[in-house]
Motif scaffolding. Structure first.
Motif, mmCIF file in Angstrom:
data_model
loop_
_atom_site.group_PDB
_atom_site.id
_atom_site.type_symbol
_atom_site.label_atom_id
_atom_site.label_comp_id
_atom_site.label_asym_id
_atom_site.label_seq_id
_atom_site.Cartn_x
_atom_site.Cartn_y
_atom_site.Cartn_z
ATOM 1 N N LEU A 29 6.391 11.262 1.114
ATOM 2 C CA LEU A 29 5.127 11.350 1.293
ATOM 3 C C LEU A 29 4.124 12.297 2.166
ATOM 4 O O LEU A 29 3.680 12.921 1.813
ATOM 5 N N THR A 78 9.172 6.716 -7.671
ATOM 6 C CA THR A 78 9.529 5.001 -7.942
ATOM 7 C C THR A 78 9.439 4.371 -10.356
ATOM 8 O O THR A 78 8.749 5.055 -10.845
ATOM 9 N N LYS A 128 2.383 1.670 -3.426
ATOM 10 C CA LYS A 128 1.780 2.283 -3.965
ATOM 11 C C LYS A 128 1.442 3.909 -3.736
ATOM 12 O O LYS A 128 1.325 4.530 -4.890
ATOM 13 N N LEU A 129 1.393 4.192 -2.578
ATOM 14 C CA LEU A 129 1.306 5.878 -2.679
ATOM 15 C C LEU A 129 2.962 6.386 -3.423
ATOM 16 O O LEU A 129 2.811 7.477 -3.501
ATOM 17 N N TRP A 134 2.888 -5.278 -8.500
ATOM 18 C CA TRP A 134 4.066 -5.222 -10.077
ATOM 19 C C TRP A 134 5.010 -6.718 -10.244
ATOM 20 O O TRP A 134 5.330 -7.166 -10.918
ATOM 21 N N GLU A 161 4.940 5.452 -5.881
ATOM 22 C CA GLU A 161 4.413 5.633 -7.216
ATOM 23 C C GLU A 161 3.052 6.543 -7.654
ATOM 24 O O GLU A 161 3.566 6.890 -8.720
ATOM 25 N N GLU A 162 1.732 6.441 -7.242
ATOM 26 C CA GLU A 162 1.444 7.838 -7.362
ATOM 27 C C GLU A 162 1.742 8.521 -7.941
ATOM 28 O O GLU A 162 1.493 10.004 -7.874
ATOM 29 N N LYS A 163 3.511 9.334 -6.757
ATOM 30 C CA LYS A 163 3.653 10.464 -6.739
ATOM 31 C C LYS A 163 5.011 10.985 -7.308
ATOM 32 O O LYS A 163 5.212 11.608 -6.996
ATOM 33 N N GLY A 164 4.822 9.987 -7.894
ATOM 34 C CA GLY A 164 6.144 10.102 -8.928
ATOM 35 C C GLY A 164 7.702 9.365 -8.184
ATOM 36 O O GLY A 164 8.676 9.844 -9.331
ATOM 37 N N ASN A 167 0.891 -1.489 0.165
ATOM 38 C CA ASN A 167 0.071 -0.296 0.004
ATOM 39 C C ASN A 167 0.809 0.877 -0.234
ATOM 40 O O ASN A 167 0.692 2.113 -0.358
ATOM 41 N N LYS A 185 -5.504 2.142 5.906
ATOM 42 C CA LYS A 185 -4.505 2.369 5.394
ATOM 43 C C LYS A 185 -3.276 3.636 5.721
ATOM 44 O O LYS A 185 -3.919 4.064 6.762
#
Ligand code: AMP
Ligand code: ZN
Length: 504
Positions: free
Chosen positions: A282, A152, A144-145, A222, A147-150, A141, A249
């Motif tokens: 983050l 990774t 993923k966060l 992934w 990744e969402e924020k770019g 989880n 979460k």
């Protein structure tokens, strides 16, 4: 219990600012403290334990200062690779192969061993211990966060964190991103995979090698694989201490900076630096207010380590008839930020000192039967109480704190020799003060009790006293020998005969 007023504030060295600072919790009187736990692929050695002893000292000093402490420790049972460059085998899997056991058996076995070592050293157990393998969903989880924020990117062997995306990456090392990269390239231990964008980038999730069934692997969005070591501590500390995890979460925007994050000094350049990157990217807040790092236990200037092949265990101490608490005492004789050189000679010195303190405590317990003062009028105990506290609050200066304790013992013993002053002593108050010191030192002073003397021996002692009163010295001496044969010593003191057990 006598209460002394404590004066000074707690100062701690913060590796991040590279200065001593006044410690105050981020919120209320509660301290949220994270300690990097062991990688459970081998027996925790005395070097590892030096670090856990210093962290225990810190926790005790916080409690001593009136704080409530919630300590979380992870257990790294997957993800710690042989090389710091995210390559090589997993240390646990490698041990499993060598020992012909499953990785889970290896991890369980060495975790249990580690816990038993903590117990032997009188280390307060963390409020929460968290196995890395119990938190796979949480890592996924969190990645993923990221990744969402770019933060990774993909390589053929895993998902990596792009360290160039952070302005202050590497701040814990005191080096700029550029210098850190340069130095890492120069370091022989790190090989630079061509797929990495920057040498400082690190794996968040590693893929299992193709066509190889790993024992420790999990499905992820992934691909099958396992978590990187740094993500474990970042996520576990956030989950249990960051006040930003609800219903499975993470809410990084709700994160509350953790009070203290601890580990050995070897964690500064890579492990802690990368944890900071994962969390601060983050949350946009400092991961921890204080970074607490413990220097190495060394053997003639070489670090003690599993990989160095010079690891000594608690059992090696016990085999040589020393008590584990002698090692605790030894660790207090050097400041936690200095290297501590281990030798059996220095351990012997520590064991002797500890026994002397225990004997003194036993004396106090005995003398308080005869000297019943509540307060010590012979000299002020306040000064010792204050000096001790000031030493501890000065970045846990335990060598200084021990010297306060020894000064107290010698002052008491000196007054005892003075017939005019002896009645002004309060062994009970001195005993209570020592117990309060021990709340920080953790040397288990409370376990010292007066020995139980068998009835038969008590009668022999009485008989010997009668003979002495009648000046029948030879007969009295014969009794002393008989008492000795029963395992007890008689010592004639101003309070009468004192009986102690031999070899205690
Ligand atoms: P590990 O089990 O290798 O993950 O290490 C557990 C803890 O022991 C970490 O905080 C390390 O920094 C620390 N450590 C490892 N070797 C030593 C040593 N020789 N002296 C003091 N601490 C050490
Ligand atoms: Zn860690």
């Amino acid at each position: 219990m006598i209460k002394y007023q404590y004066f000074s504030m707690l100062y701690l060295y913060n590796s991040l600012s590279r200065k001593k600072e006044i410690f105050k919790p981020v919120k209320d009187k509660r301290v949220r403290m994270y300690t990097c736990g062991p990688t459970v692929y081998a027996y925790a050695h005395l070097g590892n334990l030096r670090t856990y002893l210093a962290e225990d000292l810190l926790k005790r000093a916080l409690i001593f200062n009136g704080y409530q402490v919630k300590q979380v420790m992870n257990i790294t049972d997957v993800g710690h690779l042989v090389s710091d460059a995210d390559s090589g085998e997993d240390k646990i899997e490698l041990a499993a192969k060598k020992e012909k056991k499953t990785s889970f058996e290896i991890a369980d076995f060495y975790t249990e061993y580690f816990f038993s070592a903590l117990k032997k050293l009188n280390i307060i157990f963390p409020e929460i211990t968290a196995k890395a393998t119990d938190h796979i969903k949480d890592y996924i989880n969190y990645i993923k966060l990221l990744e969402e924020k770019g933060f990774t990117y993909f390589t053929s062997d895993g998902i990596y964190f792009d360290t160039s995306k952070l302005k202050d990456y590497g701040k814990l090392t005191g080096q700029s991103f550029k210098d850190l990269s340069k130095n890492l390239k120069a370091g022989a231990r790190i090989e630079f995979s061509s797929e990495k964008k920057n040498i400082t980038d690190f794996a968040l999730w590693k893929f299992s090698p193709q066509n190889v069934k790993r024992e420790m692997e999990w499905d992820s969005p992934w691909g099958k694989g396992f978590p990187g070591w740094h993500i474990e501590c970042a996520v576990i500390s956030l989950k249990y201490l960051g006040n930003c995890f609800q219903n499975g979460k993470f809410y990084p925007e709700k994160f509350e900076t953790i009070d203290i994050h601890c580990g050995g000094i070897d964690h500064i350049p890579i492990h802690h630096t990368n944890e900071i990157a994962e969390v601060e990217s983050l949350t946009k807040k400092p991961m921890a207010r204080f970074w607490f790092h413990v220097n190495f236990l060394v053997l003639k200037e070489t670090r003690m380590g599993k990989s160095e092949g010079n690891a000594l265990l608690i059992e090696d101490i016990e085999k040589n008839t020393f008590s584990p608490l002698a090692f605790r005492y030894l660790s207090l004789t050097t400041h936690y930020r200095m290297p501590l050189e281990f030798s059996f000679e220095s351990l012997k010195g520590a064991e002797n000192s500890l026994r002397e303190i225990y004997n003194f405590i036993e004396n106090c317990l005995w003398e308080k039967k005869f000297l019943k003062n509540k307060q010590n009028k012979a000299f002020s105990l306040k000064k010792y109480s204050k000096d001790f506290e000031e030493a501890i609050n000065n970045d846990l200066n335990t060598p200084q704190a021990l010297s306060v304790l020894w000064n107290l013992i010698s002052r008491y013993n000196k007054v005892k020799k003075d017939q005019k002053k002896i009645s002004q002593l309060s062994p009970s108050a001195v005993y209570q003060l020592l117990l309060s010191f021990d709340k920080v030192l953790g040397l288990d002073f409370k376990k010292i009790k007066l020995p139980k003397i068998k009835k038969e021996v008590q009668s022999m002692v009485k008989e010997r006293e009668n003979l002495r009163k009648q000046k029948k010295w030879q007969a009295a001496d014969n009794y002393r020998e008989k008492i000795k044969e029963k395992g007890y010593l008689v010592e004639d003191t101003i309070f009468g005969p004192r009986v102690t057990k031999i070899n205690e």
